[in-house]
Motif scaffolding. Structure first.
Motif, PDB file in Angstrom:
ATOM      1  N   GLU A  71      71.828 -12.242 111.089  1.00  0.00           N
ATOM      2  CA  GLU A  71      70.925 -13.143 111.806  1.00  0.00           C
ATOM      3  C   GLU A  71      69.828 -12.310 112.473  1.00  0.00           C
ATOM      4  OE1 GLU A  71      72.957 -13.970 116.125  1.00  0.00           O
ATOM      5  OE2 GLU A  71      73.721 -15.123 114.436  1.00  0.00           O
ATOM      6  N   PRO A  72      68.711 -12.965 112.763  1.00  0.00           N
ATOM      7  CA  PRO A  72      67.594 -12.183 113.298  1.00  0.00           C
ATOM      8  C   PRO A  72      67.740 -11.852 114.783  1.00  0.00           C
ATOM      9  CG  PRO A  72      66.967 -14.483 113.099  1.00  0.00           C
ATOM     10  CD  PRO A  72      68.347 -14.376 112.526  1.00  0.00           C
ATOM     11  N   ILE A  73      67.144 -10.752 115.190  1.00  0.00           N
ATOM     12  CA  ILE A  73      66.925 -10.477 116.618  1.00  0.00           C
ATOM     13  C   ILE A  73      65.883 -11.498 117.082  1.00  0.00           C
ATOM     14  CG2 ILE A  73      65.710  -8.865 118.165  1.00  0.00           C
ATOM     15  CD1 ILE A  73      68.337  -7.668 117.672  1.00  0.00           C
ATOM     16  N   LEU A  74      66.143 -12.148 118.204  1.00  0.00           N
ATOM     17  CA  LEU A  74      65.192 -13.136 118.719  1.00  0.00           C
ATOM     18  C   LEU A  74      64.247 -12.471 119.711  1.00  0.00           C
ATOM     19  CD1 LEU A  74      67.750 -16.051 119.344  1.00  0.00           C
ATOM     20  CD2 LEU A  74      66.247 -15.708 117.346  1.00  0.00           C
ATOM     21  N   GLU A  75      62.956 -12.597 119.450  1.00  0.00           N
ATOM     22  CA  GLU A  75      62.001 -11.877 120.297  1.00  0.00           C
ATOM     23  C   GLU A  75      62.065 -12.356 121.744  1.00  0.00           C
ATOM     24  OE1 GLU A  75      58.039 -11.375 118.878  1.00  0.00           O
ATOM     25  OE2 GLU A  75      57.407 -10.330 120.702  1.00  0.00           O
ATOM     26  N   GLU A  76      62.271 -13.682 121.926  1.00  0.00           N
ATOM     27  CA  GLU A  76      62.286 -14.171 123.313  1.00  0.00           C
ATOM     28  C   GLU A  76      63.484 -13.622 124.100  1.00  0.00           C
ATOM     29  OE1 GLU A  76      62.487 -16.033 120.592  1.00  0.00           O
ATOM     30  OE2 GLU A  76      63.875 -17.714 120.787  1.00  0.00           O
ATOM     31  N   VAL A  77      64.575 -13.353 123.386  1.00  0.00           N
ATOM     32  CA  VAL A  77      65.740 -12.742 124.046  1.00  0.00           C
ATOM     33  C   VAL A  77      65.474 -11.252 124.299  1.00  0.00           C
ATOM     34  CG1 VAL A  77      68.216 -12.225 123.870  1.00  0.00           C
ATOM     35  CG2 VAL A  77      67.325 -14.400 122.999  1.00  0.00           C
ATOM     36  N   ALA A  78      64.922 -10.588 123.286  1.00  0.00           N
ATOM     37  CA  ALA A  78      64.642  -9.157 123.421  1.00  0.00           C
ATOM     38  C   ALA A  78      63.653  -8.898 124.567  1.00  0.00           C
ATOM     39  CB  ALA A  78      64.082  -8.608 122.108  1.00  0.00           C
ATOM     40  N   ARG A  79      62.698  -9.795 124.720  1.00  0.00           N
ATOM     41  CA  ARG A  79      61.691  -9.623 125.782  1.00  0.00           C
ATOM     42  C   ARG A  79      62.340  -9.710 127.158  1.00  0.00           C
ATOM     43  NH1 ARG A  79      58.002  -8.498 128.538  1.00  0.00           N
ATOM     44  NH2 ARG A  79      55.779  -8.976 128.364  1.00  0.00           N
ATOM     45  N   LYS A  80      63.418 -10.479 127.263  1.00  0.00           N
ATOM     46  CA  LYS A  80      64.079 -10.639 128.561  1.00  0.00           C
ATOM     47  C   LYS A  80      65.212  -9.633 128.792  1.00  0.00           C
ATOM     48  CE  LYS A  80      64.969 -14.761 130.317  1.00  0.00           C
ATOM     49  NZ  LYS A  80      65.401 -16.174 130.442  1.00  0.00           N
ATOM     50  N   TYR A  81      65.845  -9.187 127.683  1.00  0.00           N
ATOM     51  CA  TYR A  81      67.036  -8.337 127.842  1.00  0.00           C
ATOM     52  C   TYR A  81      66.931  -7.018 127.067  1.00  0.00           C
ATOM     53  CZ  TYR A  81      69.202 -12.443 129.933  1.00  0.00           C
ATOM     54  OH  TYR A  81      69.489 -13.497 130.762  1.00  0.00           O
ATOM     55  N   LEU A  82      65.782  -6.722 126.502  1.00  0.00           N
ATOM     56  CA  LEU A  82      65.570  -5.530 125.675  1.00  0.00           C
ATOM     57  C   LEU A  82      66.533  -5.503 124.490  1.00  0.00           C
ATOM     58  CD1 LEU A  82      64.845  -2.711 128.312  1.00  0.00           C
ATOM     59  CD2 LEU A  82      63.202  -3.863 126.819  1.00  0.00           C
TER      60      LEU A  82
END
Lengths: 615, 101
Positions: free
Chosen positions: A22-33
Motif C-alpha cells: 500500500e502507498p505511503i500517504l503524504e498527508e500522514v507523512a507530513r504530520k508524522y514523518l
C-alpha cells in the motif's frame, strides 16, 4: 510523493501468508514523518480497530497473533550525505517485557537496504504456524520456510541468508535462540552485531515464528531538491567533522568514554544501584578498552562517526576472537551493575548477547537484581542450580547469559526480566525498572532530570527517549546543575520531542551531538521538498510523543506509572558528589505535565486538538 | 607558597598525550594555581589545553570537576583544599544538542 520516500508499505499477514503493498500517504507523512512517527500512527489505527471489534487494549497479548510489529525507515534513511542515516526503527503495539508500547532502534545497513529493496516500511500482523522468513529483493516480497534456520544463532542466520539471497546491498535482521524461546528481553539483530535492542521485540518475532527479514536491492532514494540538499549536507557533515564529540571522541573511544565521566559525577549505578560510585570504573572504561581489547572500529551505513567497536580477547577463559562492542550501556549493565570488573568477561557476555539475540541492558540489570536478591537471602541457593550469583562473579555472569537465552535452570526466571523476577521472589522494589523496562546507566539521584525522563518515557526506563544528561553532565548546549530539580521539565520535554523527530527521520541520535533543530529542518526540507521550520519540526515531535502516549494510556498506563523505583525516591545516595540526594520526582513531574498539557499522565483533549491529533 | 595537596585525574586523550592518568600536585589552592602547578610537571601545553587565558577561566569546552562537581555548577569563590580530587576530561564527551551553540 515527496522526496525521501520509496512510497510503499509492505503489509504481511503471517496467519494467512498474504502480502500486499500500500502507498505511503503524504498527508500522514507530513504530520508524522516516517520511522517511529508513522509507525505510531499505524499502531494507533490498529488499536482503534481492535476497540471497534470489542477487544480491550489491555487484553492484547504481546505474544499473540494480534500484536503488530512494524519495521520503519524515514525520509532521511539511506540517502548518501544525510548524516548518519543508516538506521531503522521497530515498534510493536505491546512489549512482552513491559506491556507498554514496544519500541527500539538499530543501525548497521538493514534500514537503508530496506529502502533500496523498494519499501519504506513493513507492517506484520498474525502469526505463522511454521517458522518462516521474509525476503524482499528489488520490490519482490516472499515468505519462505525457515525450518532449517530455526534454532540457529544470529551469526549463522545472517550469514546463511545473506549467501542464499545474494545480490547487491543484502542485509539480514533476525532473531536468535532467545527470540525463539520467547525470552522477554530478546532483541532483533541485524548485520550480526547491530540490534533493535529494547522492549523484547525479538520475542514478538519469535511468537510469530518469523525468524528473519532479508532485504536486498539497488533502488535509489529520491531527493526533492538535490542542489539544496548537497549544500545543507556539506554544511552539516563539516559541522560534525569539526565537532570534538562526533569528530574525535566517539570515533576514538566509542560511547564507553562515558564510563569515567558518569562515575566522576557519582551517577554510574553499581551493584544494582546500591550506589552511584563504582570503585573499579576505570578498569571497565573506554580508555581501558582502547588500550586492551580494541582492534578496530565499524561504522553503520553512511556514518562519518564510526562509534562501533571491533574487539578481541586473545586468550584466557573469556577468549573471543573478532567480535563487536561492548558499548557504554552494555559495559555498565553487564559489568558495573553486576559488580563485574573483568573487562574480558564483559566482552564475552556482550558477544553472547549478540549471538543469542538479547538486550544487554535488560539482561545485565536482571542478573544484577538476581544478585542482590541472592545476597540478601531472598533467593534460595538451590533455585540457582549451581549458578553462583554473587556480585562481581565474572564466570556466573557469562554462564547466566546463555542459561537465559535457552531458559535453562535459573535462566527461566532471568528470561522474564527483573520486574517479574523480583515479584516472584517477593521483593518488587529490587527491580530497577520503570514500567517494567530496566533503566540504563545513569543514576538520577546524581542527575535529577534523567529521573523525570525515565519516569515519563513512554516505553519505560529509557535514556534515549530524551537525553537530559546532555545538559546536566556534558554541558551541551548549556550547563545546568545536575543536583537540582529546577528547570529539568522543559529539557525533558524538549529532548523527548526532538528525539521523536530523529527516530522518525530515521537517522542516528549521535548526529545531534553536533547538529541542532535548524539543521534537521533544513535537511528534511531539502529532501522532502516541504518547507519545514524549526517550530514545525518540534511540533511534529511533540505530536508523535503525544499519540504514543495516547496508545499507552489505552493500554492502561497513566500518571501512577510515571514513577521510579523506591530506591531512587527514598534511599539517599550513600556516597560521592550526590551523597544524600534522592530524586524529587513529584515536583518535576508537576511542572512537566503542565508543560505537556497532560493531566495525570494523560494528554488533554485541548492538547490533542492543538496538535491536530484526531482520535 | 604551595600549601594544598590535590589529586589530579586525567582522562581520554589527555592520558595518552601527557603519559599520565593520576598526579598528586601541591598548589596554592586556586584553580589557576593548580593548572600552573600541573603545567610545571606536564609542560606548558597542558596550561593551554585547560585554561582559557583570554577569559581568565578554565576552558568552557571541557569537563573540570572538583570532587565530582563540575566547576560550572559550583557557586561563589571556588577554592581547593587538601585532599580534593580534580578530574579533567578533554572536550570529547558530549550530549544531544537541540539548539547547537
Amino acid at each position: 510523493m515527496p522526496g525521501g520516500y520509496m512510497g510503499k508499505i509492505l503489509r504481511v499477514d503471517l496467519s494467512t501468508g498474504a502480502l500486499r503493498t500500500e502507498p505511503i500517504l503524504e498527508e500522514v507523512a507530513r504530520k508524522y514523518l516516517g520511522g517511529k512517527g508513522y509507525a505510531v500512527y499505524i499502531l494507533y489505527n490498529y488499536l482503534r480497530e481492535y476497540e471497534f471489534k470489542g477487544i480491550s487494549p489491555p487484553d492484547i497479548n504481546p505474544l499473540g497473533p494480534e500484536n503488530v510489529l512494524i519495521f520503519a525507515t524515514g525520509p532521511g534513511t539511506g540517502i548518501p550525505g544525510f548524516p548518519c542515516s543508516g538506521r531503522y526503527h521497530v515498534m510493536a503495539l505491546r512489549s512482552p517485557l513491559t506491556g507498554s508500547i514496544g519500541s527500539a532502534n538499530s543501525g548497521g545497513e538493514w534500514g537503508p537496504f530496506l529502502k533500496f529493496s523498494g519499501y519504506d516500511m513493513i507492517v506484520i500482523e498474525g502469526a505463522s504456524e511454521e517458522p518462516v522468513y521474509l525476503s524482499i529483493v528489488n520490490g519482490v516480497a516472499e515468505l519462505r520456510s525457515a525450518g532449517d534456520l530455526w534454532g540457529k544463532n544470529v551469526f549463522d542466520t545472517c550469514r546463511i541468508l545473506s549467501r542464499r539471497v545474494g545480490g547487491k546491498n543484502t542485509s539480514v535482521a533476525c532473531i536468535g535462540p532467545a527470540g525463539e524461546n520467547l525470552v522477554r528481553m530478546a532483541c532483533i539483530v541485524n548485520d550480526e552485531h547491530r540490534a533493535a535492542g529494547r522492549t523484547g521485540l525479538g520475542a514478538v518475532m519469535g511468537s510469530k515464528k518469523l525468524k528473519a527479514i532479508v532485504v536486498s536491492g539497488d533502488e535509489k532514494v529520491p531527493v526533492a531538491n538535490p542542489d539544496e540538499f548537497r549544500e545543507v549536507s556539506r554544511r552539516c557533515l563539516e559541522t560534525m567533522r569539526k565537532n570534538r564529540v562526533t569528530g574525535e571522541g566517539l570515533p576514538t573511544y566509542g560511547t564507553s568514554i562515558l564510563i569515567n565521566v558518569i562515575n566522576t559525577a557519582g551517577g554510574l549505578p553499581y551493584k544494582n544501584w546500591q550506589t552511584g560510585v563504582n570503585p573499579y570504573a576505570d578498569k571497565i572504561s573506554g580508555e581501558t578498552l582502547a588500550e586492551t581489547y580494541l582492534t578496530g572500529r565499524r561504522a553503520c551505513w553512511g556514518c562519518t562517526i564510526g562509534c562501533g567497536r571491533v574487539t578481541s580477547v586473545p586468550s584466557g577463559p573469556f577468549q573471543i576472537i573478532g567480535t563487536e562492542g561492548p558499548e557504554y550501556e552494555s559495559i555498565w549493565a553487564l559489568g558495573g551493575s553486576t559488580g563485574v570488573k573483568d573487562l574480558d568477561a564483559i566482552v564475552k557476555a556482550n558477544h553472547y548477547c549478540d549471538e543469542f539475540g538479547m538486550d544487554p541492558i535488560s539482561l545485565g540489570s536482571t542478573i544484577a537484581a538476581a544478585m542482590e536478591l541472592y545476597e540478601r537471602g531472598y533467593i534460595p541457593k538451590e533455585d540457582l542450580q549451581g549458578l553462583d550469583l554473587r556480585f562481581g562473579n565474572s564466570t556466573a555472569l557469562v554462564e547466566a547469559v546463555w542459561r537465559t537465552a535457552y531458559r535453562v535452570g535459573f535462566g527461566k526466571y532471568l528470561a522474564l526480566g527483573s520486574k517479574k523476577l523480583c515479584e516472584i521472589y517477593g521483593h518488587p522494589e529490587i527491580s530497577m525498572s520503570v514500567k517494567g523496562l530496566e533503566m540504563p546507566a545513569y543514576d538520577p539521584r546524581a542527575m535529577k532530570g534523567i529521573g523525570l525522563e525515565y519516569a515519563t518515557a513512554n516505553r519505560g526506563g529509557c535514556h534515549v527517549t530524551g537525553y537530559t544528561v546532555s545538559v546536566e553532565i556534558l554541558g551541551i548546549p548549556e550547563k545546568i546543575d545536575p543536583l537540582t530539580p529546577e528547570g529539568k521539565a522543559k529539557w525533558a520535554k524538549l529532548f523527548q520531542d526532538f528525539a521523536c523527530v530523529v527516530n522518525s527521520t530515521v537517522n542516528c541520535l549521535f548526529s545531534t551531538f553536533a547538529l541542532g533543530v535548524k539543521d534537521y529542518a533544513d535537511l528534511l526540507s531539502a529532501v522532502t521538498g516541504w518547507s519545514l521550520s524549526e517550530d514545525e519540526i518540534l511540533r511534529i515531535g511533540e505530536r508523535i510523543y503525544n499519540l504514543e502516549r495516547v496508545i499507552i494510556n489505552r493500554l492502561g498506563f497513566d500518571g501512577k506509572d510515571d514513577t521510579l523505583p523506591r530506591r531512587l525516591l527514598e534511599e539517599p545516595m550513600p556516597e560521592g558528589p550526590a551523597k544524600g540526594h534522592i530524586v524529587e520526582l513529584e515536583r518535576m513531574k508537576e511542572e512537566y505535565y503542565r508543560l505537556r498539557g497532560w493531566v495525570n499522565g494523560i494528554p488533554t483533549a485541548e492538547k490533542l486538538k492543538e496538535l491536530e491529533i484526531e482520535l | 607558597m604551595p600549601n594544598v595537596s590535590v589529586k589530579v585525574l586525567l582522562f581520554a586523550t589527555f592520558r595518552k598525550k601527557y603519559g599520565s592518568k593520576e598526579l598528586i600536585i601541591e598548589c596554592d589552592g586556586t584553580i589557576k594555581g593548580l593548572i600552573n602547578s600541573v603545567s610545571n610537571v606536564l609542560g606548558r601545553e597542558f596550561y593551554d589545553d585547560v585554561y582559557d587565558e583570554k577569559r581568565g577561566m578554565v576552558r568552557d569546552d571541557l569537563i573540570f570537576a572538583i570532587n565530582g562537581r563540575n566547576i560550572k555548577d559550583l557557586k561563589g569563590n571556588i577554592g581547593l583544599k587538601d585532599g580534593d580530587v580534580v578530574a579533567i576530561f578533554p572536550p570529547l564527551a558530549g550530549g544531544l544538542s537541540p539548539h547547537t551553540l
